[in-house]
Enzyme design. Sequence first.
Site, short mmCIF file in Angstrom:
data_model
loop_
_atom_site.label_atom_id
_atom_site.label_comp_id
_atom_site.label_asym_id
_atom_site.label_seq_id
_atom_site.Cartn_x
_atom_site.Cartn_y
_atom_site.Cartn_z
N LYS A 104 -16.76 107.49 -4.67
CA LYS A 104 -17.73 108.09 -5.67
C LYS A 104 -17.98 109.69 -5.20
O LYS A 104 -18.41 110.21 -6.17
CB LYS A 104 -19.07 107.21 -5.52
CG LYS A 104 -19.09 105.94 -6.12
CD LYS A 104 -20.57 105.19 -6.16
CE LYS A 104 -20.16 103.69 -6.28
NZ LYS A 104 -21.31 102.86 -6.44
N THR A 122 -28.70 105.61 11.58
CA THR A 122 -28.34 107.06 11.88
C THR A 122 -29.12 108.12 11.24
O THR A 122 -29.43 108.20 9.93
CB THR A 122 -26.93 107.56 11.32
OG1 THR A 122 -25.98 106.50 11.77
CG2 THR A 122 -26.56 108.70 11.90
P1 ATR Z 1 -22.70 102.25 0.43
O1 ATR Z 1 -21.91 103.06 -0.39
O2 ATR Z 1 -22.58 100.80 0.20
O3 ATR Z 1 -24.27 102.70 0.61
P2 ATR Z 1 -21.95 103.54 2.91
O4 ATR Z 1 -22.32 104.68 2.33
O5 ATR Z 1 -20.90 103.28 3.91
O6 ATR Z 1 -21.67 102.37 1.66
O7 ATR Z 1 -23.42 103.10 3.78
C1 ATR Z 1 -23.54 102.02 4.55
C2 ATR Z 1 -24.96 102.15 5.06
O8 ATR Z 1 -25.14 100.70 5.97
C3 ATR Z 1 -25.62 103.10 5.91
O9 ATR Z 1 -26.69 103.31 5.90
C4 ATR Z 1 -25.21 102.53 7.27
O10 ATR Z 1 -25.77 103.05 8.44
P3 ATR Z 1 -25.27 104.52 8.81
O11 ATR Z 1 -25.54 105.55 8.22
O12 ATR Z 1 -25.88 104.53 10.53
O13 ATR Z 1 -23.52 104.09 9.41
C5 ATR Z 1 -25.65 101.14 7.15
N1 ATR Z 1 -24.94 100.12 7.98
C6 ATR Z 1 -23.66 99.55 8.01
N2 ATR Z 1 -23.66 98.69 9.13
C7 ATR Z 1 -24.70 98.75 9.81
C8 ATR Z 1 -25.07 97.98 10.94
N3 ATR Z 1 -24.21 97.13 11.59
N4 ATR Z 1 -26.53 98.12 11.28
C9 ATR Z 1 -27.32 99.10 10.62
N5 ATR Z 1 -26.88 99.66 9.44
C10 ATR Z 1 -25.79 99.71 9.14
#
Ligand code: ATR
Length: 276
Positions: free
Chosen positions: A69, A156
């Site tokens: 995207k 994060t």
């Molecule tokens: P999408 O397009 O579906 O939003 P993305 O942009 O990859 O996918 O975002 C994934 C989100 O899930 C992020 O907020 C990520 O947190 P980080 O920014 O810290 O990476 C969160 N996320 C993924 N795995 C996680 C986990 N095990 N614990 C907490 N947050 C998680």
Amino acid sequence: MTEQKKTAVIGQPIEHSLSPVIHNFWINKKKINAAPYEKIEVSPNNFNKSLDKLINSGYYGLNVTVPLKELAYSRCDELTETAKKTKSANTLIFKDGKVHGTSTDPVGFEVSLHKEIIEKNIKNKQCLVLGAGGSARAVVFALSQMSADVSIFNRTQEKAVKLSKDLGISANVLEEKDIKKQTGSFDFIVNTTSLGLVPDETNNLVDFSLVQKKAFVYDLIYEPKESSFLQQAKANGIRFQNGLKMLIGQAAAAFYVWHNTEPSHYSELESLLEKL
Ligand code: ATR
């Protein structure tokens, strides 16, 4: 006979995308003069080349999903305000030799919500968004358009700060320790993280015993139908909703962009998707 419009969804992985089922359902119901909507695997490394190929082979429009995207947004010659704000494009249209892009995710989220929930749980209410990725951008944008008072928690933290800054809103960025203290003040809690997508993975970001009973809980995940997050809301007697209506809502807005007609038969489509 006028040429049939060619549309498809691109992403990686794309195998499990439900977009073809949704769009082809409406193409048939509305008797649109369009070729069957397809799904095409496109890797981020080959994004521009693949897009050129698709444009040259006559595609009229494309939906763009994870992880493309932002790349699609960067490639557009013309963008809607929503796409500019969210720095994301999930719907492309090729006309006048240009790539036009918009993001239908925020409107998809908004139309997925019952009017009463918007009035009682979102408008001028405390809303907690978990996550700060691509989906969170769409959700935070939509919530702020609905006059919500938004707090964001993300693993994060810098990404949550950046998201708020990019959208030009003054969201409250929480640390993990703040969530517990503030849980009882939220009227709406939405999970946009991918936690809970994989079987046996539990989303424990919120202690649901502290959530108000009148709150509303939303998880963008729709497969499984009741994520671990939603199961905890249910166990605590809190109303909840998964992301299926948002998926349909964003598709409906894209369908309108390409075919200039409102989709229909929503309940029939929802039952069909739930059975897949
Ligand atoms: P999408 O397009 O579906 O939003 P993305 O942009 O990859 O996918 O975002 C994934 C989100 O899930 C992020 O907020 C990520 O947190 P980080 O920014 O810290 O990476 C969160 N996320 C993924 N795995 C996680 C986990 N095990 N614990 C907490 N947050 C998680």
